[in-house]
Write an enzyme that holds these catalytic residues in place. Sequence first.
Site, PDB file in Angstrom:
ATOM      1  N   TRP A 104       0.816  -1.214   0.000  1.00 18.57           N
ATOM      2  CA  TRP A 104       0.000   0.000   0.000  1.00 18.57           C
ATOM      3  C   TRP A 104       0.847   1.259   0.000  1.00 18.57           C
ATOM      4  CZ3 TRP A 104      -4.386  -0.716  -1.973  1.00 18.57           C
ATOM      5  CH2 TRP A 104      -5.064  -1.915  -1.777  1.00 18.57           C
ATOM      6  N   ASP A 127      -1.543   6.594   6.467  1.00 24.89           N
ATOM      7  CA  ASP A 127      -2.576   5.698   5.960  1.00 24.89           C
ATOM      8  C   ASP A 127      -2.871   4.716   7.088  1.00 24.89           C
ATOM      9  OD1 ASP A 127      -3.955   3.553   4.947  1.00 24.89           O
ATOM     10  OD2 ASP A 127      -2.674   3.253   3.197  1.00 24.89           O
ATOM     11  N   LYS A 155     -12.802  -1.789   6.886  1.00 22.28           N
ATOM     12  CA  LYS A 155     -12.098  -2.724   7.789  1.00 22.28           C
ATOM     13  C   LYS A 155     -12.728  -2.640   9.180  1.00 22.28           C
ATOM     14  CE  LYS A 155      -8.817  -2.401   4.513  1.00 22.28           C
ATOM     15  NZ  LYS A 155      -8.700  -3.351   3.430  1.00 22.28           N
TER      16      LYS A 155
HETATM   17  C1  LIG Z   1      -3.421  -0.013   4.183  1.00 20.04           C
HETATM   18  C2  LIG Z   1      -4.321   0.206   3.009  1.00 20.04           C
HETATM   19  N1  LIG Z   1      -4.200   1.325   2.295  1.00 20.04           N
HETATM   20  C3  LIG Z   1      -4.978   1.580   1.237  1.00 20.04           C
HETATM   21  C4  LIG Z   1      -5.961   0.678   0.856  1.00 20.04           C
HETATM   22  C5  LIG Z   1      -6.863   1.013  -0.300  1.00 20.04           C
HETATM   23  O1  LIG Z   1      -8.142   1.286   0.187  1.00 20.04           O
HETATM   24  P1  LIG Z   1      -9.348   1.507  -0.819  1.00 20.04           P
HETATM   25  O2  LIG Z   1      -9.538   0.224  -1.552  1.00 20.04           O
HETATM   26  O3  LIG Z   1     -10.503   1.865   0.073  1.00 20.04           O
HETATM   27  O4  LIG Z   1      -8.996   2.622  -1.733  1.00 20.04           O
HETATM   28  C6  LIG Z   1      -6.137  -0.493   1.559  1.00 20.04           C
HETATM   29  C7  LIG Z   1      -7.164  -1.472   1.150  1.00 20.04           C
HETATM   30  O5  LIG Z   1      -7.194  -2.606   1.572  1.00 20.04           O
HETATM   31  C8  LIG Z   1      -5.301  -0.737   2.668  1.00 20.04           C
HETATM   32  O6  LIG Z   1      -5.421  -1.848   3.387  1.00 20.04           O
END
Ligand SMILES: Cc1ncc(COP(=O)(O)O)c(C=O)c1O
Length: 370
Positions: free
Chosen positions: A106, A182, A206
């Site tokens: 991520w 994040d 989550k």
């Molecule tokens: C740590 C993290 N960052 C970003 C994301 C991306 O989130 P989204 O799919 O809501 O854009 C996720 C999705 O699982 C994540 O776990």
Amino acid sequence: MQNQNPRPFNFSPGPAALPQSVLERAASEMLNYQGSGMSVMEMSHRGKLFMDIYHHVHQSVRELLKVPANYKVLFLQGGSIGETAIVPLNLLGKNTKADYVVSGIWSTKAIKEAAKYGDIHLAASNEAAWNGKAAGTYLPPSEQWQLRDGAAYVHYCDNETINGLEFLTMPLPASKAVKVVDACSNLFSRPVDISQYGVVYASAQKNIGPAGLTVVIVRDDLLDQAHAHCPSAFSYRLAADNDSMYNTPPTFALYMAGLVFDWIREQGGLAGIAAQNDAKSALLYQAIDASSFYSNRIDASCRSRMNVPFYLADESLNDAFLAGAQAAGLLQLKGHKSVGGMRASLYNPTPLAGVQALVAYMQDFEKTKA
Ligand SMILES: Cc1ncc(COP(=O)(O)O)c(C=O)c1O
């Protein structure tokens, strides 16, 4: 161990399980919310009924996270991937410099996206082996982060959902750098000192509620440094000045988040939730470590409490493991395609009984196959 729960245990990484009582309450209010003759999905976001929901959700975030008065709580769309662009668009106006820490999938996506908008510098990464630890199995220690003087912020990911790496204590607590985090997969899983951050963001699916909602907490002094091209729908300033209703907010997801926050209060707030989360993840890691049939590759100092990836020593048994788990009422244990193996996500709603059932299944499976 038989699953006594009327519903299977769901270990999805997200969209993830919601508390059963929350789903039941939403079901009971679905057709006729508080005598209005409407579901929450069908009512104006500007009417009193929905504004009451909004104020409740907003106040719940502030109370549960003890958000200081000089921060705004925003409810946006676009998810955490959206935020990887929305953050630089809001924070890189005149100052185009930002530092990024890469610690998994991520944060790698975040730095790539940010590179479209500014002068982005890799402050630290775990992509190479370090100090006897294999690449990707540790978090870059914050003493080694190379932060630039004058950078607008440093961005990192608090819990790498796919890799199973979590900052168990806050990196850089004393640093003056503006920290943008994040916290998609661990916000609301433990108490957190919001005053240490510039921006904290998390999509809902989550620990907060259904997908479609992003919670963003922004320090007031960061509201007015946006790039001229920042879309209005994603402007922190416009969202802050309009109760997050400059555009239509994800109303049903907000309502569900409010029910989840009520449920968190019933669990003893974030301190109570954190104790449950510690116990759940400790039980699973102990079971993995006690066996040579299963393994987790992450350094003990940063093993995620939320997402526990594990591997079978004989990977040809993966399909049989997953099929048996499904039959035993243990759902969505397959690891992310980029890393393989298994992953048990243990967000707030996953009960200890679910982890006990998983451990019992793993031990039974080992006995029959080892
Ligand atoms: C740590 C993290 N960052 C970003 C994301 C991306 O989130 P989204 O799919 O809501 O854009 C996720 C999705 O699982 C994540 O776990």
